[in-house]
Design an enzyme around this catalytic site. Structure first.
Site, short mmCIF file in Angstrom:
data_model
loop_
_atom_site.label_atom_id
_atom_site.label_comp_id
_atom_site.label_asym_id
_atom_site.label_seq_id
_atom_site.Cartn_x
_atom_site.Cartn_y
_atom_site.Cartn_z
N HIS A 1 69.18 9.08 59.99
CA HIS A 1 68.97 10.24 60.85
C HIS A 1 70.07 11.24 60.54
O HIS A 1 71.10 11.27 61.21
CB HIS A 1 69.01 9.82 62.33
N GLU B 1 64.68 10.50 59.80
CA GLU B 1 64.48 10.97 61.17
C GLU B 1 65.25 12.27 61.40
O GLU B 1 66.34 12.45 60.84
CB GLU B 1 64.99 9.93 62.17
N HIS C 1 65.73 2.27 69.19
CA HIS C 1 66.91 2.71 69.94
C HIS C 1 67.47 1.60 70.84
O HIS C 1 66.81 1.11 71.74
CB HIS C 1 66.70 3.98 70.77
C1 LIG Z 1 65.89 8.34 67.06
C2 LIG Z 1 66.83 7.26 67.41
O1 LIG Z 1 66.82 6.71 68.48
C3 LIG Z 1 67.74 6.80 66.39
O2 LIG Z 1 66.99 6.68 65.24
C4 LIG Z 1 68.82 7.73 66.00
O3 LIG Z 1 69.05 7.53 64.64
C5 LIG Z 1 70.08 7.45 66.68
O4 LIG Z 1 70.96 8.44 66.19
P1 LIG Z 1 72.50 8.10 66.05
O5 LIG Z 1 72.65 7.01 65.03
O6 LIG Z 1 73.09 9.44 65.63
O7 LIG Z 1 72.94 7.64 67.42
N1 LIG Z 2 64.78 5.09 65.54
C1 LIG Z 2 65.81 4.18 66.04
C2 LIG Z 2 66.81 3.95 64.96
O1 LIG Z 2 66.58 4.29 63.81
C3 LIG Z 2 68.08 3.28 65.26
O2 LIG Z 2 68.42 3.37 66.62
P1 LIG Z 2 69.68 2.46 67.06
O3 LIG Z 2 69.32 1.03 66.76
O4 LIG Z 2 70.87 2.91 66.24
O5 LIG Z 2 69.84 2.73 68.53
#
Ligand SMILES: CC(=O)[C@@H](O)[C@H](O)COP(=O)(O)O
Ligand SMILES: NCC(=O)COP(=O)(O)O
Length: 246
Positions: A44, A76, A198
């Site tokens: 992301h 993402e 998440h």
């Molecule tokens: C969309 C989501 O919930 C996660 O994929 C996101 O990647 C979390 O971002 P951070 O790693 O910046 O917290």
């Molecule tokens: N889309 C969720 C993700 O890629 C990772 O979320 P997290 O496990 O870091 O909270």
């Protein structure tokens, strides 16, 4: 069918960025994750590049193309021109659109599909014309699934933070699971594929997969990276895959 695991490398990149040094190597940790059985890698890249850097993306694309051609790359982010260009240049198998403001500490809500549906539909059409699957970050709201489907997206990714937050309150967790189950049933009825992510952990995944049997993919970063500090990346990938098997 068991949901597949996509390992999010953001937290590895955050550790790397602490010093002006090339370790931990994000690409190599991704290699270890794929070697251990992960079905794909997720990043992301946020506008401030606080963790995953734009330069990481072509390295991860090359890793998958040359060493793991059956694996998937999932990028993402919020659909700015910069993000769209990043995706067009790195050609992920899946793009997951997330309604995050650049100032947000992390992702903490899904899209308002009624308010943003038209704009999302234009971006989705652009990515689908380039043969990329599109998933939309969504709250566990069965009533919003028709509007999500109307955007032309292939999948929704249910935001599991509210479920994961109740790790010490089984009654509240059960309520969140019920909302996820109902939203998943409606999404499935409408022909939307179902992802989730998440704050997922080895401990909270089994109840999720029981409540949402339609689950196709989970993307996990923070909890898996924390686990890997104790068990190693390969060991943690195996632990999370076992948890997905219920
Ligand atoms: C969309 C989501 O919930 C996660 O994929 C996101 O990647 C979390 O971002 P951070 O790693 O910046 O917290
Ligand atoms: N889309 C969720 C993700 O890629 C990772 O979320 P997290 O496990 O870091 O909270």
């Amino acid at each position: 069918m068991t949901a597949t695991l996509s390992v999010n490398l953001n937290a590895v990149a955050l550790l790397r960025n602490r010093r002006d040094l090339p370790w931990p190597n994000v690409t190599h940790l991704g290699r270890i994750a794929l070697q251990a059985g992960a079905a794909g890698l997720t990043v992301h890249p946020r506008p401030d590049q606080r963790h995953t850097r734009f330069a990481d993306l072509p390295e991860l694309r090359k890793l998958i193309d040359t060493e793991f051609p059956k694996a998937e790359f999932n990028i993402e982010g919020y659909p700015t021109e910069e993000f769209i260009d990043l995706c067009l240049r790195n050609r992920p198998e899946q793009v997951t659109l997330v309604p995050d403001d650049p100032a947000q500490a992390t992702s903490d809500h899904g899209w308002d599909f009624l308010r943003h549906g038209e704009g999302l539909a234009r971006v989705i059409a652009l990515f689908k014309a380039e043969d990329m699957r599109v998933s939309l970050f969504a709250d566990a709201d069965a009533g919003a699934m028709a509007a999500a489907k109307a955007t032309g997206a292939d999948r929704v990714e249910f935001y599991t933070g509210p479920y994961a937050a109740y790790h010490n309150d089984s009654a509240s967790a059960a309520k969140q699971l019920q909302m996820l189950a109902e939203a998943a049933q409606e999404a499935d009825r409408l022909g939307l594929g179902i992802n989730a992510g998440h704050d997922l952990t080895v401990a909270n995944i089994p109840a999720l997969v029981r409540a949402v049997p339609q689950l196709l993919e989970v993307s996990i970063g923070h909890g898996l990276t924390a686990d890997a500090l104790e068990f190693g990346m390969a060991g943690s990938v195996r632990r999370f895959i076992a948890a997905l098997q219920g």
